[in-house]
Design a protein around this motif. Structure first.
Motif, PDB file in Angstrom:
ATOM      1  N   PRO A 224      -7.267 -54.413-116.645  1.00 51.98           N
ATOM      2  CA  PRO A 224      -5.888 -54.938-116.585  1.00 51.98           C
ATOM      3  C   PRO A 224      -4.860 -53.822-116.729  1.00 51.98           C
ATOM      4  O   PRO A 224      -5.147 -52.745-117.257  1.00 51.98           O
ATOM      5  CB  PRO A 224      -5.840 -55.893-117.778  1.00 51.98           C
ATOM      6  N   GLY A 225      -3.657 -54.099-116.268  1.00 53.08           N
ATOM      7  CA  GLY A 225      -2.556 -53.163-116.472  1.00 53.08           C
ATOM      8  C   GLY A 225      -2.343 -52.210-115.317  1.00 53.08           C
ATOM      9  O   GLY A 225      -2.949 -52.324-114.251  1.00 53.08           O
ATOM     10  N   ASN A 226      -1.468 -51.246-115.557  1.00 58.01           N
ATOM     11  CA  ASN A 226      -1.113 -50.259-114.544  1.00 58.01           C
ATOM     12  C   ASN A 226      -1.164 -48.851-115.143  1.00 58.01           C
ATOM     13  O   ASN A 226      -1.299 -48.687-116.353  1.00 58.01           O
ATOM     14  CB  ASN A 226       0.296 -50.537-114.003  1.00 58.01           C
ATOM     15  N   LYS A 227      -1.053 -47.855-114.267  1.00 61.22           N
ATOM     16  CA  LYS A 227      -0.976 -46.463-114.708  1.00 61.22           C
ATOM     17  C   LYS A 227      -0.098 -45.704-113.724  1.00 61.22           C
ATOM     18  O   LYS A 227       0.177 -46.184-112.607  1.00 61.22           O
ATOM     19  CB  LYS A 227      -2.367 -45.830-114.786  1.00 61.22           C
ATOM     20  N   THR A 228       0.345 -44.549-114.146  1.00 60.69           N
ATOM     21  CA  THR A 228       1.168 -43.703-113.287  1.00 60.69           C
ATOM     22  C   THR A 228       0.501 -42.346-113.135  1.00 60.69           C
ATOM     23  O   THR A 228       0.116 -41.715-114.130  1.00 60.69           O
ATOM     24  CB  THR A 228       2.577 -43.515-113.879  1.00 60.69           C
ATOM     25  N   VAL A 229       0.340 -41.925-111.894  1.00 61.17           N
ATOM     26  CA  VAL A 229      -0.315 -40.654-111.584  1.00 61.17           C
ATOM     27  C   VAL A 229       0.670 -39.757-110.840  1.00 61.17           C
ATOM     28  O   VAL A 229       1.371 -40.218-109.924  1.00 61.17           O
ATOM     29  CB  VAL A 229      -1.572 -40.874-110.714  1.00 61.17           C
ATOM     30  N   ARG A 230       0.749 -38.511-111.250  1.00 63.56           N
ATOM     31  CA  ARG A 230       1.606 -37.552-110.551  1.00 63.56           C
ATOM     32  C   ARG A 230       0.802 -36.912-109.422  1.00 63.56           C
ATOM     33  O   ARG A 230      -0.263 -36.332-109.650  1.00 63.56           O
ATOM     34  CB  ARG A 230       2.094 -36.478-111.521  1.00 63.56           C
ATOM     35  N   LEU A 231       1.295 -37.030-108.202  1.00 60.28           N
ATOM     36  CA  LEU A 231       0.608 -36.495-107.033  1.00 60.28           C
ATOM     37  C   LEU A 231       1.367 -35.287-106.496  1.00 60.28           C
ATOM     38  O   LEU A 231       2.564 -35.365-106.212  1.00 60.28           O
ATOM     39  CB  LEU A 231       0.504 -37.573-105.944  1.00 60.28           C
ATOM     40  N   VAL A 232       0.648 -34.162-106.381  1.00 61.25           N
ATOM     41  CA  VAL A 232       1.252 -32.900-105.936  1.00 61.25           C
ATOM     42  C   VAL A 232       0.479 -32.393-104.722  1.00 61.25           C
ATOM     43  O   VAL A 232      -0.756 -32.444-104.692  1.00 61.25           O
ATOM     44  CB  VAL A 232       1.214 -31.841-107.058  1.00 61.25           C
ATOM     45  N   SER A 306      -7.597 -31.433-110.638  1.00 63.19           N
ATOM     46  CA  SER A 306      -6.869 -32.017-111.758  1.00 63.19           C
ATOM     47  C   SER A 306      -6.095 -30.883-112.402  1.00 63.19           C
ATOM     48  O   SER A 306      -6.666 -29.828-112.711  1.00 63.19           O
ATOM     49  CB  SER A 306      -7.845 -32.651-112.753  1.00 63.19           C
ATOM     50  N   ALA A 307      -4.785 -31.073-112.580  1.00 56.27           N
ATOM     51  CA  ALA A 307      -3.929 -29.976-113.065  1.00 56.27           C
ATOM     52  C   ALA A 307      -4.441 -29.446-114.419  1.00 56.27           C
ATOM     53  O   ALA A 307      -4.937 -30.209-115.244  1.00 56.27           O
ATOM     54  CB  ALA A 307      -2.493 -30.465-113.199  1.00 56.27           C
ATOM     55  N   PRO A 308      -4.365 -28.122-114.605  1.00 52.00           N
ATOM     56  CA  PRO A 308      -3.726 -27.181-113.688  1.00 52.00           C
ATOM     57  C   PRO A 308      -4.652 -26.641-112.599  1.00 52.00           C
ATOM     58  O   PRO A 308      -4.200 -26.285-111.520  1.00 52.00           O
ATOM     59  CB  PRO A 308      -3.280 -26.044-114.602  1.00 52.00           C
ATOM     60  N   ASN A 309      -5.976 -26.586-112.852  1.00 49.66           N
ATOM     61  CA  ASN A 309      -6.815 -25.902-111.868  1.00 49.66           C
ATOM     62  C   ASN A 309      -8.284 -26.314-111.960  1.00 49.66           C
ATOM     63  O   ASN A 309      -9.163 -25.500-111.730  1.00 49.66           O
ATOM     64  CB  ASN A 309      -6.713 -24.380-112.065  1.00 49.66           C
ATOM     65  N   GLY A 324      -1.183 -40.932-116.476  1.00 50.26           N
ATOM     66  CA  GLY A 324      -0.452 -39.704-116.782  1.00 50.26           C
ATOM     67  C   GLY A 324      -1.060 -38.449-116.203  1.00 50.26           C
ATOM     68  O   GLY A 324      -0.521 -37.353-116.393  1.00 50.26           O
ATOM     69  N   ALA A 325      -2.181 -38.571-115.478  1.00 45.52           N
ATOM     70  CA  ALA A 325      -2.831 -37.387-114.914  1.00 45.52           C
ATOM     71  C   ALA A 325      -2.003 -36.809-113.773  1.00 45.52           C
ATOM     72  O   ALA A 325      -1.246 -37.512-113.098  1.00 45.52           O
ATOM     73  CB  ALA A 325      -4.221 -37.754-114.409  1.00 45.52           C
ATOM     74  N   THR A 326      -2.153 -35.491-113.563  1.00 42.68           N
ATOM     75  CA  THR A 326      -1.548 -34.818-112.421  1.00 42.68           C
ATOM     76  C   THR A 326      -2.663 -34.371-111.482  1.00 42.68           C
ATOM     77  O   THR A 326      -3.545 -33.606-111.884  1.00 42.68           O
ATOM     78  CB  THR A 326      -0.724 -33.592-112.860  1.00 42.68           C
ATOM     79  N   LEU A 327      -2.617 -34.856-110.253  1.00 39.66           N
ATOM     80  CA  LEU A 327      -3.626 -34.520-109.255  1.00 39.66           C
ATOM     81  C   LEU A 327      -3.003 -33.649-108.174  1.00 39.66           C
ATOM     82  O   LEU A 327      -1.909 -33.937-107.690  1.00 39.66           O
ATOM     83  CB  LEU A 327      -4.204 -35.786-108.634  1.00 39.66           C
ATOM     84  N   ILE A 328      -3.716 -32.585-107.822  1.00 38.30           N
ATOM     85  CA  ILE A 328      -3.199 -31.618-106.849  1.00 38.30           C
ATOM     86  C   ILE A 328      -4.091 -31.629-105.610  1.00 38.30           C
ATOM     87  O   ILE A 328      -5.314 -31.505-105.715  1.00 38.30           O
ATOM     88  CB  ILE A 328      -3.156 -30.199-107.446  1.00 38.30           C
TER      89      ILE A 328
END
Length: 334
Positions: A224-232, A306-309, A324-328
């Motif tokens: 259930p629920g949602n999440k926010t992912v930063r896409l670079v 997965s940020a940073p490298n 909250g993850a940052t994916l590059i």
């Protein structure tokens, strides 16, 4: 040419202990595909598909005890010698498949003495390269290439002496949840039972019990629920003048995969993000982002980080990022 798909089908068909020669015409087609695969790309010096699929074709023919022309084998030898077998985990995959094909040809005596000696040397070099590619976590290349490397150690008998084998097997057992598709399970299951694809050629079918039974697979539980992912998206020189081409927060359901994130980004307003994938037996493979296409002849590919490298160990359909993850997505050279 459907070289790799037909090769895998023939390997699977042989492993099911079929009646005598129901697939002779398919073997003939595979021989034809091997020639077409190379003829269509003589300018570039590599197959139309890939050296991975080309090696699978040679391996499948060998398992069926069919000879291939020496020239077909020498093409793979030349590619390995000049380091043309791919990048990262893909390099391990390809070199392992090629090493299995070479081992099969040499063990089944389907090549002459002089060529067999060259194949033995190439397999030893491939084994050394795989041991060097092992990370501190025991994984060789990436989690999906690890079973291929282990198959080589098993097929050559180096599983008894190579320290990388035990470490890689331990890493494999810790990451079995990554093997969720039929194609990836087919790579890992023989290894878990101490076998390689070469053993298909020496199966005693009359002794094989019929143990295939239907399996009811339960769907994954909903989160259930949602999440926010930063896409670079990053594109370094020489392909782009500006490194960072895209940087945006993407809201998705809590159970979303990286593929879901890409699809959600493409649906955002204004429509800034676009991508294309190619279907493979291991699932969708990212080929184009923001109109920039990764091409084999340019020796580049879209690396997933997965940020940073930290390189991702799963494909875009299997990897599920945390909130909250940052994916590059980075256009990279191999």
């Amino acid at each position: 040419p459907q070289t790799g798909r037909l090769a895998l089908y023939l390997l699977g068909l042989q492993a099911t202990c079929p009646p005598l020669s129901p697939h002779r015409s398919l073997v003939t087609w595979l021989k034809y595909y091997l020639e077409e695969d190379w003829r269509g790309s003589q300018r570039h010096g590599h197959p139309v598909t890939s050296h991975y699929q080309y090696g699978l074709g040679v391996l499948a023919l060998c398992v069926h005890r069919k000879r291939v022309r020496d020239e077909v084998v020498r093409r793979l030898l030349t590619a390995q010698h000049h380091g043309r077998l791919g990048h990262g985990g893909n390099s391990v995959d390809t070199e392992a498949v090629v090493a299995l094909a070479f081992t099969c040809l040499e063990q089944r005596r389907l090549v002459g003495t002089e060529l067999a000696a060259k194949l033995r040397l190439a397999v030893r070099e491939a084994s050394r390269n795989m041991a060097k590619a092992q990370g501190p976590d025991g994984i060789i290349g990436n989690i999906y290439s690890t079973p291929w490397a282990l198959q080589v150690f098993l097929a050559t008998g180096e599983c008894q002496t190579e320290p990388a084998f035990g470490q890689a097997m331990a890493a494999l057992l810790e990451n079995l949840e990554a093997f969720g598709t039929a194609a990836t399970m087919a790579q890992v299951l023989p290894v878990l039972h101490g076998h390689s694809y070469l053993d298909i050629a020496s199966m005693h079918c009359r002794e094989e019990p019929d143990t295939l039974t239907p399996l009811d697979v339960e769907p994954l539980p909903e989160v259930p629920g949602n999440k926010t992912v930063r896409l670079v998206v990053e594109c370094p020189l020489p392909w782009c003048y500006e490194l960072r081409l895209y940087d945006r927060l993407v809201p998705v359901p809590a159970a979303a995969s990286l593929l879901d994130v890409l699809q959600a980004a493409a649906a955002l307003e204004p429509p800034e993000f676009r991508f294309h994938t190619q279907d493979t037996p291991q699932g969708p493979f990212l080929t184009q982002v923001l109109g920039l296409e990764a091409r084999q002849e340019k020796r580049n590919y879209w690396q997933l980080l997965s940020a940073p490298n930290t390189p991702l160990q799963m494909g875009i359909a299997d990897y599920r990022p945390q909130d909250g993850a940052t994916l590059i997505l980075r256009l990279s050279e191999w």
